[in-house]
Design a protein around this motif. Structure first.
Motif, PDB file in Angstrom:
ATOM      1  N   HIS A  37       0.863  -1.177   0.000  1.00  0.00           N
ATOM      2  CA  HIS A  37       0.000   0.000   0.000  1.00  0.00           C
ATOM      3  C   HIS A  37       0.898   1.224   0.000  1.00  0.00           C
ATOM      4  CE1 HIS A  37      -3.446  -2.414   1.447  1.00  0.00           C
ATOM      5  NE2 HIS A  37      -2.586  -2.984   2.257  1.00  0.00           N
ATOM      6  N   VAL A  38       0.421   2.301  -0.593  1.00  0.00           N
ATOM      7  CA  VAL A  38       1.060   3.596  -0.433  1.00  0.00           C
ATOM      8  C   VAL A  38       0.186   4.336   0.569  1.00  0.00           C
ATOM      9  CG1 VAL A  38       1.708   5.763  -1.532  1.00  0.00           C
ATOM     10  CG2 VAL A  38       2.003   3.608  -2.762  1.00  0.00           C
ATOM     11  N   TYR A  39       0.765   4.667   1.690  1.00  0.00           N
ATOM     12  CA  TYR A  39       0.013   5.263   2.788  1.00  0.00           C
ATOM     13  C   TYR A  39       0.490   6.689   3.021  1.00  0.00           C
ATOM     14  CZ  TYR A  39      -1.610   6.044   7.557  1.00  0.00           C
ATOM     15  OH  TYR A  39      -2.201   6.572   8.678  1.00  0.00           O
ATOM     16  N   THR A  40      -0.453   7.607   3.154  1.00  0.00           N
ATOM     17  CA  THR A  40      -0.130   8.996   3.453  1.00  0.00           C
ATOM     18  C   THR A  40      -0.116   9.166   4.965  1.00  0.00           C
ATOM     19  OG1 THR A  40      -1.190   9.711   1.410  1.00  0.00           O
ATOM     20  CG2 THR A  40      -0.779  11.401   3.082  1.00  0.00           C
ATOM     21  N   VAL A  41       1.038   9.507   5.500  1.00  0.00           N
ATOM     22  CA  VAL A  41       1.219   9.648   6.944  1.00  0.00           C
ATOM     23  C   VAL A  41       0.412  10.826   7.462  1.00  0.00           C
ATOM     24  CG1 VAL A  41       2.931  10.102   8.759  1.00  0.00           C
ATOM     25  CG2 VAL A  41       3.503   8.600   6.823  1.00  0.00           C
ATOM     26  N   GLN A  42      -0.239  10.606   8.598  1.00  0.00           N
ATOM     27  CA  GLN A  42      -0.997  11.640   9.284  1.00  0.00           C
ATOM     28  C   GLN A  42      -0.207  12.100  10.511  1.00  0.00           C
ATOM     29  OE1 GLN A  42      -4.094  12.556   7.800  1.00  0.00           O
ATOM     30  NE2 GLN A  42      -3.121  11.225   6.277  1.00  0.00           N
ATOM     31  N   ALA A  43      -0.525  13.280  11.013  1.00  0.00           N
ATOM     32  CA  ALA A  43       0.154  13.808  12.203  1.00  0.00           C
ATOM     33  C   ALA A  43       0.087  12.774  13.327  1.00  0.00           C
ATOM     34  CB  ALA A  43      -0.487  15.120  12.644  1.00  0.00           C
ATOM     35  N   GLY A  44       1.226  12.530  13.949  1.00  0.00           N
ATOM     36  CA  GLY A  44       1.295  11.605  15.076  1.00  0.00           C
ATOM     37  C   GLY A  44       1.546  10.160  14.705  1.00  0.00           C
ATOM     38  N   ASP A  45       1.553   9.829  13.417  1.00  0.00           N
ATOM     39  CA  ASP A  45       1.795   8.441  13.003  1.00  0.00           C
ATOM     40  C   ASP A  45       3.224   8.025  13.303  1.00  0.00           C
ATOM     41  OD1 ASP A  45      -0.719   7.743  12.033  1.00  0.00           O
ATOM     42  OD2 ASP A  45      -0.217   8.151   9.930  1.00  0.00           O
ATOM     43  N   THR A  46       3.377   6.769  13.687  1.00  0.00           N
ATOM     44  CA  THR A  46       4.681   6.140  13.876  1.00  0.00           C
ATOM     45  C   THR A  46       4.654   4.824  13.116  1.00  0.00           C
ATOM     46  OG1 THR A  46       3.989   4.887  15.824  1.00  0.00           O
ATOM     47  CG2 THR A  46       4.884   7.109  16.218  1.00  0.00           C
ATOM     48  N   ALA A  77       4.097  14.176   8.774  1.00  0.00           N
ATOM     49  CA  ALA A  77       2.767  14.156   8.175  1.00  0.00           C
ATOM     50  C   ALA A  77       2.888  14.482   6.694  1.00  0.00           C
ATOM     51  CB  ALA A  77       1.855  15.150   8.881  1.00  0.00           C
ATOM     52  N   GLY A  78       2.133  13.766   5.880  1.00  0.00           N
ATOM     53  CA  GLY A  78       2.140  13.973   4.433  1.00  0.00           C
ATOM     54  C   GLY A  78       3.123  13.078   3.701  1.00  0.00           C
ATOM     55  N   GLU A  79       4.076  12.498   4.421  1.00  0.00           N
ATOM     56  CA  GLU A  79       5.038  11.597   3.793  1.00  0.00           C
ATOM     57  C   GLU A  79       4.305  10.355   3.292  1.00  0.00           C
ATOM     58  OE1 GLU A  79       9.023   9.062   4.975  1.00  0.00           O
ATOM     59  OE2 GLU A  79       8.574  10.877   6.094  1.00  0.00           O
ATOM     60  N   LEU A  80       4.746   9.841   2.149  1.00  0.00           N
ATOM     61  CA  LEU A  80       4.184   8.603   1.617  1.00  0.00           C
ATOM     62  C   LEU A  80       5.084   7.455   2.037  1.00  0.00           C
ATOM     63  CD1 LEU A  80       3.217   9.738  -2.005  1.00  0.00           C
ATOM     64  CD2 LEU A  80       1.761   9.616   0.023  1.00  0.00           C
ATOM     65  N   VAL A  81       4.513   6.435   2.651  1.00  0.00           N
ATOM     66  CA  VAL A  81       5.287   5.265   3.041  1.00  0.00           C
ATOM     67  C   VAL A  81       4.694   4.032   2.371  1.00  0.00           C
ATOM     68  CG1 VAL A  81       6.096   6.209   5.247  1.00  0.00           C
ATOM     69  CG2 VAL A  81       3.976   4.901   5.178  1.00  0.00           C
TER      70      VAL A  81
END
Length: 180
Positions: A37-46, A77-81
């Motif tokens: 999956h390509v996931y867009t990181v949200q604030a506070g994600d680890t 936040a906003g980084e794609l992982v």
């Protein structure tokens, strides 16, 4: 959190994460989890929270994303992982590689790579350079710890033996007899 009222995970392999955030899958075949999956990181994600959301081990998130350094470090936040569709390593096939080489690189099983349906390996002997595969169960070994530093030698004063004066000599080695 993470389960619907029926007790099943929601969106684990779909187009949305468990909390409704948008994700995109890559390489999914009907009824199988995607390669990733390509996931867009949200604030506070680890890495830990993302792994929990997708039901995979935290190492699978860390190993597949160079910018993710640890399980509890906050990710921008906003980084794609890239989140693998199952525990393992996402691998792009390079020229000259075989499944045996890939499996060996990640301490994995060739059969697991072939049997992961979303890899789409109709003929495992014909790998396409640039194809993206999931290596289920694959892992990246940590580099070995450096050997302990050699202790720095320090000069230790050494006692030197002074020969005892022979009979008839004083401490300077001279004849103490008083005459020649």
């Amino acid at each position: 959190a993470g389960a619907s009222s029926a007790g099943r995970p929601r969106g684990r392999y779909g187009s949305r994460g468990l909390d409704g955030r948008r994700v995109r899958g890559r390489g999914a075949s009907a009824g199988a989890p995607p390669v990733f999956h390509v996931y867009t990181v949200q604030a506070g994600d680890t890495a830990l929270s993302i792994a929990a959301e997708f039901g995979i081990a935290v190492e699978s998130v860390v190993w597949n994303n160079e910018t993710v350094t640890g399980p509890t470090d906050e990710i921008d936040a906003g980084e794609l992982v890239r989140v693998p569709g199952a525990d393992g390593i996402i691998h792009e096939v390079r020229p000259g590689e075989t499944l045996a080489v890939i499996a060996n690189t990640y301490d994995a099983n060739v059969g697991a790579i072939v049997n992961f349906r979303s890899n789409g390996l109709s003929d495992p002997n014909l790998l396409q350079v640039g194809a993206v595969l999931l290596v289920p169960g694959g892992r990246i070994e940590s580099p070995p710890a450096p050997p302990p530093a050699e202790p720095t030698p320090t000069a230790t004063p050494q006692a030197t033996a002074t020969p005892a004066p022979e009979a008839g000599e004083d401490e300077n080695g001279e004849d103490g007899g008083g005459g020649e």
